[in-house]
Enzyme design. Structure first.
Site, PDB file in Angstrom:
ATOM      1  CG  ASP A  15      -4.411 -18.286  43.828  1.00  0.00           C
ATOM      2  OD1 ASP A  15      -4.530 -17.912  45.016  1.00  0.00           O
ATOM      3  OD2 ASP A  15      -4.071 -19.432  43.518  1.00  0.00           O
ATOM      4  CG  ASN A  45      -3.751 -30.419  39.228  1.00  0.00           C
ATOM      5  OD1 ASN A  45      -3.092 -29.617  39.874  1.00  0.00           O
ATOM      6  ND2 ASN A  45      -4.837 -30.060  38.559  1.00  0.00           N
ATOM      7  CG  HIS A  87      -2.966 -26.318  40.891  1.00  0.00           C
ATOM      8  ND1 HIS A  87      -4.057 -27.147  40.973  1.00  0.00           N
ATOM      9  CD2 HIS A  87      -3.049 -25.505  41.979  1.00  0.00           C
ATOM     10  CE1 HIS A  87      -4.757 -26.846  42.046  1.00  0.00           C
ATOM     11  NE2 HIS A  87      -4.163 -25.860  42.681  1.00  0.00           N
ATOM     12  CD  GLU A  97      -5.931 -26.218  37.482  1.00  0.00           C
ATOM     13  OE1 GLU A  97      -5.102 -27.030  37.928  1.00  0.00           O
ATOM     14  OE2 GLU A  97      -7.119 -26.179  37.873  1.00  0.00           O
TER      15      GLU A  97
HETATM   16  C1  GLP Z   1      -5.734 -23.937  45.603  1.00  0.00           C
HETATM   17  C2  GLP Z   1      -4.792 -22.737  45.565  1.00  0.00           C
HETATM   18  C3  GLP Z   1      -3.330 -23.176  45.577  1.00  0.00           C
HETATM   19  C4  GLP Z   1      -3.123 -24.197  46.676  1.00  0.00           C
HETATM   20  C5  GLP Z   1      -3.979 -25.413  46.408  1.00  0.00           C
HETATM   21  C6  GLP Z   1      -3.767 -26.544  47.396  1.00  0.00           C
HETATM   22  O1  GLP Z   1      -5.951 -24.476  44.350  1.00  0.00           O
HETATM   23  N1  GLP Z   1      -5.003 -21.907  44.437  1.00  0.00           N
HETATM   24  O2  GLP Z   1      -2.512 -22.039  45.777  1.00  0.00           O
HETATM   25  O3  GLP Z   1      -1.770 -24.551  46.743  1.00  0.00           O
HETATM   26  O4  GLP Z   1      -5.324 -24.976  46.464  1.00  0.00           O
HETATM   27  O5  GLP Z   1      -4.638 -26.470  48.468  1.00  0.00           O
HETATM   28  P1  GLP Z   1      -4.486 -27.255  49.810  1.00  0.00           P
HETATM   29  O6  GLP Z   1      -3.361 -26.627  50.553  1.00  0.00           O
HETATM   30  O7  GLP Z   1      -5.800 -27.059  50.494  1.00  0.00           O
HETATM   31  O8  GLP Z   1      -4.212 -28.681  49.472  1.00  0.00           O
END
Ligand code: GLP
Length: 249
Positions: free
Chosen positions: A73, A141, A143, A148
């Protein structure tokens, strides 16, 4: 460490140990098949994994020259070189330490026409024959990528309106200020992710314990996108003890 079937759940005492084991596995896969196609995530979670991969790249002289990467992404409106962009994150944490061919690094471009860009990305993935190993993190959440929770999920790469909680958890990459986090992103869709030949999801820390319990023990639901990994024939969920603390079996 213990494992159960489908998806396989492996619990490590801490995130560093998990990163070490997963990195060693990826390094071996890469040595076996130098032309691997990786799907890659950003966020805090994969940082330890990237550090271990960088260490192994030096120690085992890993050759990335034939590897292809597709990141999950990117934020809409950010140029690849912007400090908050995921492209920049990957450059800093992994790409610059490898001999990856820049031509084989694939990224959604946040400043492109969203519709055309999403189609381009799907075509590019299809052209290389699909993703071999998709690494994932998970939002609190549930995702994955930026898919989402909602009444319905998008199959293919698409434009996403980000939820407040998602913007809040990304604020750390924007000087701690949620107002600086873009409101939209481009993300691989659920089918794009699930079509990968194998999936490795990493989850660390107590903040992920609730959603991981639902991913492993709960029903399949669009309200928890990661629950769809229950359908994948080759998915590994790699947890540290804190993220596994609410699993019931
Ligand atoms: C973002 C990314 C996800 C990732 C998520 C969790 O939203 N788009 O791909 O898994 O963050 O982030 P973290 O690893 O910092 O908890």
């Amino acid at each position: 460490m213990h494992s159960v079937r489908s998806p396989r759940v492996t619990v490590f005492p801490d995130a560093r140990t998990a990163a070490r084991v997963v990195a060693a596995r990826l390094a071996s896969a890469l040595q076996e098949n130098p032309s691997l196609v990786f799907g890659l995530p950003t966020g805090r979670t994969p940082i330890a994994l990237y550090e271990e991969l960088v260490r192994l790249t030096a120690a085992r002289a890993l050759d990335w020259s034939k590897v292809t990467t597709f990141n999950l992404d990117e934020f809409v409106g950010l140029r690849p070189e912007d400090p908050g962009s995921y492209r920049r994150f990957m450059q800093e944490h992994l790409f610059r330490f490898t001999n990856l061919d820049p031509q084989r690094i694939n990224f959604l471009v946040g400043t492109a026409n969203p519709e055309e860009e999403c189609l381009r990305y799907e075509r590019a993935i299809a052209e290389v024959g699909g993703i071999d190993i998709q690494i994932l993190g998970i939002g609190t959440n549930g995702h994955i990528g930026f898919n989402e929770p909602g009444h319905e999920l998008d199959s293919l790469t698409h434009l996403v309106k980000l939820r407040q909680e998602t913007r809040r958890s990304n604020a750390a990459f924007f000087g701690g200020n949620i107002d600086h986090v873009p409101t939209e992103a481009l993300s691989m869709g659920m089918a794009t992710i699930l079509h990968s030949r194998s999936v490795v999801l990493l989850a660390h820390g107590e903040s992920k314990a609730g959603c991981m319990a639902r991913v492993v023990n709960g029903p399949l639901t669009t309200e928890l996108p990661a629950s769809f990994l229950q359908l994948h024939p080759d998915a590994d969920l790699i947890l540290d003890a804190a993220a596994a603390s609410q699993l019931t079996h």
